[in-house]
Write an enzyme that holds these catalytic residues in place. Structure first.
Site, short mmCIF file in Angstrom:
data_model
loop_
_atom_site.label_atom_id
_atom_site.label_comp_id
_atom_site.label_asym_id
_atom_site.label_seq_id
_atom_site.Cartn_x
_atom_site.Cartn_y
_atom_site.Cartn_z
N LYS A 105 -7.25 1.51 1.70
CA LYS A 105 -5.85 1.81 1.73
C LYS A 105 -5.36 3.00 1.32
CE LYS A 105 -2.79 -1.12 3.19
NZ LYS A 105 -2.88 -2.25 4.06
N1 NAD Z 1 1.72 -3.79 10.22
C1 NAD Z 1 0.65 -4.76 10.21
O1 NAD Z 1 -0.11 -4.62 11.39
C2 NAD Z 1 0.15 -5.23 9.16
C3 NAD Z 1 -1.30 -6.02 9.05
C4 NAD Z 1 -1.71 -6.66 8.11
C5 NAD Z 1 -0.74 -7.03 6.95
N2 NAD Z 1 0.54 -6.45 7.06
C6 NAD Z 1 1.29 -6.77 5.74
O2 NAD Z 1 2.58 -7.42 6.27
C7 NAD Z 1 3.66 -6.97 5.36
C8 NAD Z 1 4.63 -6.58 6.40
O3 NAD Z 1 4.23 -5.40 6.90
P1 NAD Z 1 5.07 -4.77 8.26
O4 NAD Z 1 4.09 -3.81 8.75
O5 NAD Z 1 5.77 -5.77 9.09
O6 NAD Z 1 6.22 -3.89 7.27
P2 NAD Z 1 7.49 -3.40 8.01
O7 NAD Z 1 7.96 -2.32 7.02
O8 NAD Z 1 7.71 -3.01 9.41
O9 NAD Z 1 8.59 -4.72 7.70
C9 NAD Z 1 8.94 -5.26 6.21
C10 NAD Z 1 10.00 -6.29 6.40
O10 NAD Z 1 10.38 -6.74 5.25
C11 NAD Z 1 11.59 -6.65 4.81
N3 NAD Z 1 11.79 -6.39 3.29
C12 NAD Z 1 11.25 -5.12 2.63
N4 NAD Z 1 11.69 -5.23 1.27
C13 NAD Z 1 12.34 -6.74 1.38
C14 NAD Z 1 12.58 -7.65 0.15
N5 NAD Z 1 12.76 -7.06 -1.22
N6 NAD Z 1 12.93 -8.64 0.61
C15 NAD Z 1 12.84 -9.13 1.80
N7 NAD Z 1 12.45 -8.68 2.74
C16 NAD Z 1 12.20 -7.36 2.41
C17 NAD Z 1 12.50 -5.52 5.57
O11 NAD Z 1 13.51 -5.15 5.79
C18 NAD Z 1 11.29 -5.74 7.01
O12 NAD Z 1 11.78 -6.59 7.61
C19 NAD Z 1 3.19 -5.91 4.21
O13 NAD Z 1 2.68 -6.93 3.35
C20 NAD Z 1 1.86 -5.43 4.93
O14 NAD Z 1 0.73 -5.11 4.21
C21 NAD Z 1 0.70 -5.65 8.04
#
Ligand code: NAD
Length: 417
Positions: A105
């Site tokens: 990561k």
């Molecule tokens: N993008 C991927 O393919 C992927 C794959 C596996 C896991 N993840 C995990 O999924 C999670 C989200 O990733 P993402 O790519 O969707 O990120 P992103 O940045 O696209 O979206 C994050 C979302 O969470 C919201 N958010 C941020 N802080 C917040 C808070 N304090 N309270 C409530 N909502 C809040 C944001 O407004 C947004 O809607 C992370 O933990 C990431 O590690 C992502």
């Protein structure tokens, strides 16, 4: 630093899984320390002519089962212990999904919304140069995570290729399709979550139509999950983003909400239809069948767990449940489908992208979706079976399956020299 040390929690889960398997410490001691931790400084000439120096990391937790694989996060709260935990979770996620990858990561301490496009590009290119000796298609393959996207992956790929003297698409996944990205990758994590949920509901004889869902976070993962669960006819009654949430016990107008957030607008400015505004805490406490934390880590704390009313938690985010909350939820008989299983669709599709890049071929979206579905359903069934065999939680069962594979790889490879 956060009051929760994510890496210590990760190690505690390894220890619990090792106890279930009755393993001697020497079999898994190598998984308690990351193989490589890199800390870099990233000077960027800002648009106003000044220079700002950012701090970044790349951590490779384990390469036992193959090249390291893991996203890059741009967020103001990035810290090394969290990056180490995220790298370790990737090792276990890839092992559980039976992919030929280890875990890694990266992260940069930066609020990307405060940088212009040009500043973001400079930051990404300089960060790439700093981690360049340690990444590559056979070594360590980054991907998008919170705060990063396909454009950032494209800059990373371009910088890496420029320094090597030829185009190397396999150095990152999550790129745009025009430059070697895979069909199906962008929505794979959310789509995968819906596959896991659909299978879980079917195994438990629950109809999607009677399933009320609350989703925290409507980013890359949350908004696609919402779209697919809506298509599955689940009733999505609450959603939120960083600006707060909205709630309607009869179901929200998901199409219109997704249109709003996909136009990069916050939910606080959403005004269509009927709903009540709620806080993120209220969202987590919404009475529903399925709660999906899809934002950041450490959202479901012990305080939240005590009052939580959902029947099942499906972890879309990485590490959304703290260890003390986990214990409380187990006492309350609230099952959790853990992150390393539920959100693995993204890395499985990344694997498809990498395979295509390495072989110079193109798969159809149907082929990619089939690979994602096969790996996810196989993992889910194996985790459920293991949880029944040992009478343990799904999270511990997922660690047991992954640890078994990692220990086997360790024994086969031995120690050099
Ligand atoms: N993008 C991927 O393919 C992927 C794959 C596996 C896991 N993840 C995990 O999924 C999670 C989200 O990733 P993402 O790519 O969707 O990120 P992103 O940045 O696209 O979206 C994050 C979302 O969470 C919201 N958010 C941020 N802080 C917040 C808070 N304090 N309270 C409530 N909502 C809040 C944001 O407004 C947004 O809607 C992370 O933990 C990431 O590690 C992502």
């Amino acid at each position: 630093m956060s009051q929760y040390n994510a890496f210590e929690n990760f190690i505690a889960n390894i220890e619990k899984a090792a106890a279930v398997l009755n393993l001697p410490e020497s079999d898994y001691a190598n998984l308690k320390i990351c193989e490589r931790e890199l800390k870099v400084s990233i000077p960027v000439e800002m648009d106003n002519g000044g220079v700002k120096v950012f701090e970044g990391y790349r951590v490779q937790h384990s390469s036992l089962r193959g090249p390291c694989k893991g996203g890059i996060r741009y967020h103001q709260d990035v810290e090394i212990e969290e990056v180490k935990a995220l790298a370790g979770w990737m090792t276990f996620k890839c092992a559980l999904a039976n992919l030929p990858y280890g875990g890694a990561k990266g992260g940069v301490i930066v609020d990307p919304s405060e940088l212009s496009e040009k500043e973001l590009e400079k930051l990404t290119r300089r960060y790439t140069i700093k981690i360049l000796p340690f990444i590559g298609p056979n070594q360590d393959i980054p991907a998008p995570d919170v705060g990063t996207n396909s454009q950032i992956m494209s800059w990373l790929m371009d910088t890496f290729s420029a320094m090597k003297g030829y185009t190397i698409p396999g150095v990152v996944t999550g790129k745009d399709v025009e430059i070697g990205g895979s069909l199906g990758r962008a929505e794979a994590t959310g789509r995968g979550l819906h596959i896991v949920i659909k299978e879980f509901l079917m195994l438990n004889n629950i109809s999607p139509a009677t399933t009320r869902v609350a989703i925290q976070g409507l980013g890359n993962v949350g908004n696609v999950t919402a779209e697919y669960l809506h298509k599955l006819r689940c009733k999505i009654i609450a959603v939120s983003d960083v600006s707060g949430g909205i709630f309607n016990p009869d179901g929200l107008d998901i199409k219109s909400i997704l249109q709003h957030v996909r136009a990069k607008k916050l939910l606080s400015s959403y005004e269509e239809g009927t709903f009540t505004r709620i806080t993120n805490k209220e969202l987590l406490l919404t009475p529903c069948e399925i709660l999906i934390p899809a934002a950041l880590q450490n959202q479901i704390t012990a305080e939240i767990a005590k009052e939580l009313k959902a029947k099942v938690i499906i972890e879309a985010a990485n590490g959304p449940t703290t260890t003390d909350a986990d214990t409380i939820l187990a006492q309350k008989n609230i099952p959790i489908i853990p992150d390393i299983l539920a959100n693995a669709g993204g890395v499985i599709a990344s694997y498809c992208e990498w395979v295509q890049n390495m072989q110079g071929i193109k798969w159809t979206v149907k082929q990619v979706n089939e690979v994602v579905q096969t790996h996810l359903i196989e993992s889910l069934n194996l985790v459920i079976q293991t949880s029944q065999d040992y009478k343990i939680s799904y999270r511990l069962a997922a660690y047991v399956v992954a640890l078994t594979r990692l220990v086997k790889a360790h024994k086969l490879r031995g120690i050099f020299p």
